[in-house]
Write an enzyme that holds these catalytic residues in place. Structure first.
Site, mmCIF file in Angstrom:
data_model
loop_
_atom_site.group_PDB
_atom_site.id
_atom_site.type_symbol
_atom_site.label_atom_id
_atom_site.label_comp_id
_atom_site.label_asym_id
_atom_site.label_seq_id
_atom_site.Cartn_x
_atom_site.Cartn_y
_atom_site.Cartn_z
ATOM 1 N N LEU A 17 0.836 -1.202 0.000
ATOM 2 C CA LEU A 17 0.000 0.000 0.000
ATOM 3 C C LEU A 17 0.873 1.256 0.000
ATOM 4 C CD1 LEU A 17 -2.723 1.500 0.366
ATOM 5 C CD2 LEU A 17 -2.513 1.074 2.826
ATOM 6 N N TYR A 147 -2.647 -10.611 14.163
ATOM 7 C CA TYR A 147 -2.831 -9.417 13.324
ATOM 8 C C TYR A 147 -4.211 -8.798 13.580
ATOM 9 C CZ TYR A 147 -3.579 -6.843 8.904
ATOM 10 O OH TYR A 147 -3.870 -5.891 7.951
HETATM 11 N N1 SER Z 1 -4.612 -8.385 3.402
HETATM 12 C C1 SER Z 1 -4.500 -8.593 4.812
HETATM 13 C C2 SER Z 1 -4.047 -9.953 5.122
HETATM 14 O O1 SER Z 1 -4.379 -10.842 4.357
HETATM 15 C C3 SER Z 1 -5.815 -8.363 5.479
HETATM 16 O O2 SER Z 1 -5.889 -7.058 5.910
HETATM 17 O O3 SER Z 1 -3.407 -10.171 6.102
#
Ligand code: SER
Length: 324
Positions: A17, A147
């Protein structure tokens, strides 16, 4: 926008990003006013040559503090994080980087009167008890990856800093992001980027999710537009101070394969689900983003077939330029 005196720091500028958002911000604010920061220097010439770079580890408060006082940033985009699949390999480190990194940025922003902060959240904040179709803005959240837990906690802290310190921090819950300029690193949605590369290489794609695993996804131009629209919206229009649900499209590996076959008819895929299948199975299949639509006019432009056509076209151009 180009005449505003804003100076912007992008932390995690070399990520999937970050590399694209930094370029988009430099277009708007001027290259010299947008500082790219990361733990390693940029590999892409466009990112390297378009403005300043500073080597920064977001866990190093001294370096970060010196940088913020030196440039007197008015905005910080803090994008550095360990993603879902990588996080499971070292949960303590993922927690430390994702949480301490956020605290360091929020505290510095308060101390040094940075006027706006952007921090990304994710569909990973949802979990097995969350309704999986049209997942609402406010709902049950029981994330089960480190996460996801760090993003959920981070959302609460963003709202806390807004309430207690009047910090203008804004956030979006991104779906899986798909772009051609930079590769993602260590996420569960990464297959939807890799598949385009393999299709153009003429290789059979080995997919780590099963054929009918639906996940919310978004093409990078839409993600950039959403981020900038949110950051440019008047503060009075921002009713959500943890993080906005954000949707664009949902598809399965089988459906993205069918979309690619419209351009590359003999493209082959095989399915070998691994640990990432469990993560995907705990996430929403589609997102209700009506609050973002109502508050600041969010509307995506790309569906699956439009994204596929654009991805293949641009990846082909990049490949041709590399071999020229
Ligand atoms: N794209 C991220 C992931 O797969 C999700 O926010 O960890």
């Amino acid at each position: 926008m180009a005449n505003t005196p804003d100076t912007i720091l992008v932390i995690g500028a070399c990520g999937q990003l970050g590399s694209e958002l930094t370029l988009a911000l430099r277009e708007l604010y001027g290259g010299g006013n947008v500082v790219a920061a990361d733990v390693a220097p940029p590999k892409h010439a466009e990112l390297r040559d378009s403005g300043p770079f500073e080597r920064v580890d977001v866990l190093d408060t001294n370096v970060l503090g010196t940088l913020v006082s030196k440039y007197k940033f008015t905005q910080i985009y803090h994008l550095a994080a360990v993603l879902s699949a990588t996080g499971e390999r070292n949960p303590k480190f993922a927690w430390r980087l994702n949480m301490e990194g956020l605290f360091n940025v929020l505290d510095l922003a308060v101390e040094q009167q940075v006027s706006k902060v952007y921090w990304p959240s994710s569909i990973a904040v949802f979990g097995p008890s969350t309704p999986r179709q049209h997942t609402p803005q406010h709902t049950l959240m029981d994330p089960n990856t480190v996460y996801g837990i760090s993003k959920q906690a981070g959302e609460r802290w963003c709202e806390y800093y807004f309430q207690k310190h009047s910090l203008d921090v804004r956030s979006l819950r991104y779906p899986g992001l798909i772009g051609y300029k930079a590769l993602p690193g260590g996420g569960t949605t990464d297959y939807a980027v890799d598949i385009y590369h393999k299709a153009l290489e003429g290789e059979t794609f080995e997919c780590f999710l099963s054929e009918n695993t639906y996940l919310p996804m978004m093409y990078m131009p839409d993600a950039l537009k959403a981020t900038l629209d949110l950051m440019h919206a008047p503060a009075a229009q921002i009713s959500v101070r943890d993080s906005y649900n954000l949707g664009a499209m949902s598809f399965s590996p089988e459906e993205i394969t069918a979309s690619i076959r419209k351009h590359i008819p003999d493209f082959e895929i095989i399915y070998k689900p691994d640990a990432r299948q469990q993560i995907a199975a705990s996430w929403p299949q589609s997102i209700d983003d009506s609050v973002a639509r109502k508050d600041w006019g969010w509307q995506p432009a790309y569906n699956l077939d439009a994204m596929t056509a654009d991805m293949l076209l641009n990846l082909k151009k990049m490949r041709a330029a590399q071999t020229a």
